[in-house]
Design a protein around this motif. Structure first.
Motif, PDB file in Angstrom:
ATOM      1  N   TRP A   1     -13.096   9.195 -10.260  1.00 55.09           N
ATOM      2  CA  TRP A   1     -11.822   8.502 -10.065  1.00 55.09           C
ATOM      3  C   TRP A   1     -11.829   7.630  -8.810  1.00 55.09           C
ATOM      4  O   TRP A   1     -11.424   6.465  -8.844  1.00 55.09           O
ATOM      5  N   CYS A   2     -12.315   8.197  -7.710  1.00 51.82           N
ATOM      6  CA  CYS A   2     -12.267   7.495  -6.420  1.00 51.82           C
ATOM      7  C   CYS A   2     -13.579   6.805  -6.067  1.00 51.82           C
ATOM      8  O   CYS A   2     -13.641   6.074  -5.082  1.00 51.82           O
ATOM      9  N   GLY A   3     -14.621   7.065  -6.842  1.00 52.34           N
ATOM     10  CA  GLY A   3     -15.926   6.482  -6.545  1.00 52.34           C
ATOM     11  C   GLY A   3     -16.282   5.299  -7.423  1.00 52.34           C
ATOM     12  O   GLY A   3     -17.461   4.962  -7.561  1.00 52.34           O
TER      13      GLY A   3
ATOM     14  N   SER B   1       1.738   1.115   1.537  1.00 52.98           N
ATOM     15  CA  SER B   1       1.710  -0.286   1.955  1.00 52.98           C
ATOM     16  C   SER B   1       0.387  -0.937   1.563  1.00 52.98           C
ATOM     17  O   SER B   1       0.362  -2.070   1.053  1.00 52.98           O
ATOM     18  N   LYS B   2      -0.720  -0.230   1.786  1.00 58.92           N
ATOM     19  CA  LYS B   2      -2.035  -0.772   1.444  1.00 58.92           C
ATOM     20  C   LYS B   2      -2.209  -0.888  -0.067  1.00 58.92           C
ATOM     21  O   LYS B   2      -2.687  -1.914  -0.575  1.00 58.92           O
ATOM     22  N   LEU B   3      -1.823   0.144  -0.800  1.00 51.74           N
ATOM     23  CA  LEU B   3      -1.997   0.144  -2.253  1.00 51.74           C
ATOM     24  C   LEU B   3      -1.212  -0.983  -2.911  1.00 51.74           C
ATOM     25  O   LEU B   3      -1.697  -1.624  -3.855  1.00 51.74           O
ATOM     26  N   LEU B   4      -0.020  -1.241  -2.418  1.00 52.39           N
ATOM     27  CA  LEU B   4       0.828  -2.254  -3.044  1.00 52.39           C
ATOM     28  C   LEU B   4       0.331  -3.674  -2.825  1.00 52.39           C
ATOM     29  O   LEU B   4       0.770  -4.594  -3.514  1.00 52.39           O
ATOM     30  N   THR B   5      -0.581  -3.864  -1.887  1.00 56.04           N
ATOM     31  CA  THR B   5      -1.166  -5.203  -1.729  1.00 56.04           C
ATOM     32  C   THR B   5      -2.080  -5.556  -2.889  1.00 56.04           C
ATOM     33  O   THR B   5      -2.496  -6.711  -3.014  1.00 56.04           O
ATOM     34  N   LYS B   6      -2.396  -4.570  -3.743  1.00 60.57           N
ATOM     35  CA  LYS B   6      -3.317  -4.796  -4.857  1.00 60.57           C
ATOM     36  C   LYS B   6      -2.611  -5.129  -6.169  1.00 60.57           C
ATOM     37  O   LYS B   6      -3.254  -5.274  -7.205  1.00 60.57           O
TER      38      LYS B   6
ATOM     39  N   TYR C   1      -4.591  10.515   0.801  1.00 65.24           N
ATOM     40  CA  TYR C   1      -5.319   9.500   0.047  1.00 65.24           C
ATOM     41  C   TYR C   1      -4.502   9.051  -1.148  1.00 65.24           C
ATOM     42  O   TYR C   1      -3.559   9.727  -1.585  1.00 65.24           O
ATOM     43  N   GLY C   2      -4.850   7.888  -1.658  1.00 67.92           N
ATOM     44  CA  GLY C   2      -4.136   7.352  -2.816  1.00 67.92           C
ATOM     45  C   GLY C   2      -5.008   6.395  -3.602  1.00 67.92           C
ATOM     46  O   GLY C   2      -5.965   5.827  -3.073  1.00 67.92           O
ATOM     47  N   THR C   3      -4.651   6.232  -4.866  1.00 72.34           N
ATOM     48  CA  THR C   3      -5.395   5.350  -5.771  1.00 72.34           C
ATOM     49  C   THR C   3      -4.420   4.487  -6.551  1.00 72.34           C
ATOM     50  O   THR C   3      -3.350   4.949  -6.951  1.00 72.34           O
ATOM     51  N   ILE C   4      -4.784   3.229  -6.770  1.00 75.30           N
ATOM     52  CA  ILE C   4      -4.029   2.343  -7.645  1.00 75.30           C
ATOM     53  C   ILE C   4      -4.971   1.823  -8.716  1.00 75.30           C
ATOM     54  O   ILE C   4      -6.143   1.530  -8.431  1.00 75.30           O
ATOM     55  N   ARG C   5      -4.465   1.737  -9.948  1.00 75.98           N
ATOM     56  CA  ARG C   5      -5.310   1.271 -11.040  1.00 75.98           C
ATOM     57  C   ARG C   5      -4.531   0.343 -11.953  1.00 75.98           C
ATOM     58  O   ARG C   5      -3.310   0.426 -12.069  1.00 75.98           O
TER      59      ARG C   5
ATOM     60  N   ALA D   1      -8.768   1.074  -6.992  1.00 80.02           N
ATOM     61  CA  ALA D   1      -8.829   0.942  -5.531  1.00 80.02           C
ATOM     62  C   ALA D   1      -8.302   2.224  -4.918  1.00 80.02           C
ATOM     63  O   ALA D   1      -7.157   2.627  -5.176  1.00 80.02           O
ATOM     64  N   SER D   2      -9.136   2.899  -4.140  1.00 79.05           N
ATOM     65  CA  SER D   2      -8.759   4.176  -3.523  1.00 79.05           C
ATOM     66  C   SER D   2      -8.892   4.072  -2.002  1.00 79.05           C
ATOM     67  O   SER D   2      -9.874   3.514  -1.494  1.00 79.05           O
ATOM     68  N   PHE D   3      -7.901   4.644  -1.316  1.00 75.60           N
ATOM     69  CA  PHE D   3      -7.885   4.575   0.146  1.00 75.60           C
ATOM     70  C   PHE D   3      -7.618   5.961   0.714  1.00 75.60           C
ATOM     71  O   PHE D   3      -6.982   6.807   0.082  1.00 75.60           O
ATOM     72  N   ILE D   4      -8.110   6.174   1.924  1.00 78.93           N
ATOM     73  CA  ILE D   4      -8.027   7.480   2.571  1.00 78.93           C
ATOM     74  C   ILE D   4      -7.545   7.288   4.001  1.00 78.93           C
ATOM     75  O   ILE D   4      -7.790   6.242   4.624  1.00 78.93           O
TER      76      ILE D   4
END
Length: 285
Positions: free
Chosen positions: A174-176, A223-228, A195-199, A182-185
């Protein structure tokens, strides 16, 4: 000779069909979910077929010897009302064995699940819409980093503090896979704080999981995830009991879309809902 209905383990490629059925039901799965789902438990996905024609499915993904999660329980509309769903259900529950079993049930089906021994643990609301990217200060923003291979092991163990089972293969898939999700930690080594993931989904994007030790960590990740999202809609499945998570979703301009309930057969695991700002998936828990 008339073909009969039978339930068997899914073959390679059939999970994509199940996810297409899920799309048709309005569940809006991720367009690249199949491989990571499969990695979770390849033997946990069942198909019901008449001869060689698939007509229904169910997944009972097992996480060790104590916990399993039931999802993707569907019959093609043309084949409902013939008892096939009961056969799928029975095969799935046999697969679960004596494990505690979780599921996310839509409101219309919750009474049916209760009759099968499931009890509600908490409600979940799907929040959706065109998001507003929340502002965070520079110091917080710098703490959010892409998930790299070297952080996956620590991430697996952090995830197991929140999810009721060690899902090593799933988290790695999932995160790899940055080409799919896009996954962030936040944090590193053994000090992971969230951590979170957006797909990409069939419609817009979906965030999940969004796990964080503190609301400010969840805010920085969100905030980071929503930039995607590229200005498209996003959805997030939020436990109602986490008031801070509800506030975060609303502050990002999202509104309730529909409701489900996390239900368990057996003793409900103790989940720190104050750290769950977004459920991973309604299909796998």
């Amino acid at each position: 000779m008339k073909s009969t209905f039978a339930v068997r383990t899914m073959r390679a490629g059939e999970l994509e069909l199940a996810l297409e059925w899920a799309r048709q039901e309005g569940w809006n799965p991720g367009i690249d979910d199949a491989q990571a789902f499969w990695e979770a438990d390849p033997a946990g996905f069942l198909i019901g077929a008449i001869g060689e024609v698939p007509v229904g499915c169910i997944s009972v993904v097992r996480y060790g010897e104590a916990f399993a999660f039931l999802g993707l329980y569907m019959l093609h509309p043309e084949f409902r009302g013939r008892g096939y769903g009961k056969q799928l259900w029975n095969k799935g529950m046999t697969l679960a064995g004596n494990r505690v079993v979780g599921l996310d049930g839509v409101v219309a089906q919750q009474e049916n699940y209760r009759r099968h021994g499931f009890e509600m643990a908490y409600r979940t609301l799907r929040y959706g819409g065109i998001p507003k990217v929340p502002e965070v200060d520079e110091a917080q923003a710098r703490q959010v980093m892409p998930v790299a291979d070297g952080k996956l092991e620590a991430l697996v163990h952090y995830d197991a503090e929140i999810f009721p089972g060690l899902r090593h293969s799933f988290i790695r898939a999932w995160c790899g896979a940055p080409q799919r999700r896009a996954s962030f930690i936040v944090g590193g080594g053994s000090r992971v704080r969230g951590y979170g993931t957006i797909r990409r989904c069939f419609e817009g994007y979906k965030i999940g999981p969004l796990f964080a030790n503190k609301p400010e960590v969840a805010l920085a990740l969100m905030s980071k995830l929503l930039t995607k999202t590229n200005g498209q809609s996003v959805s997030l499945d939020v436990p109602v009991d986490n008031v801070q998570a509800i506030r975060l979703a609303e502050d990002c301009g999202l509104s309730p879309v529909f409701e489900t309930a996390r239900m368990y057969r057996g003793k409900a695991p103790e989940i720190p809902l104050d750290r769950v700002f977004g459920v991973t998936t309604l299909e796998l828990g």
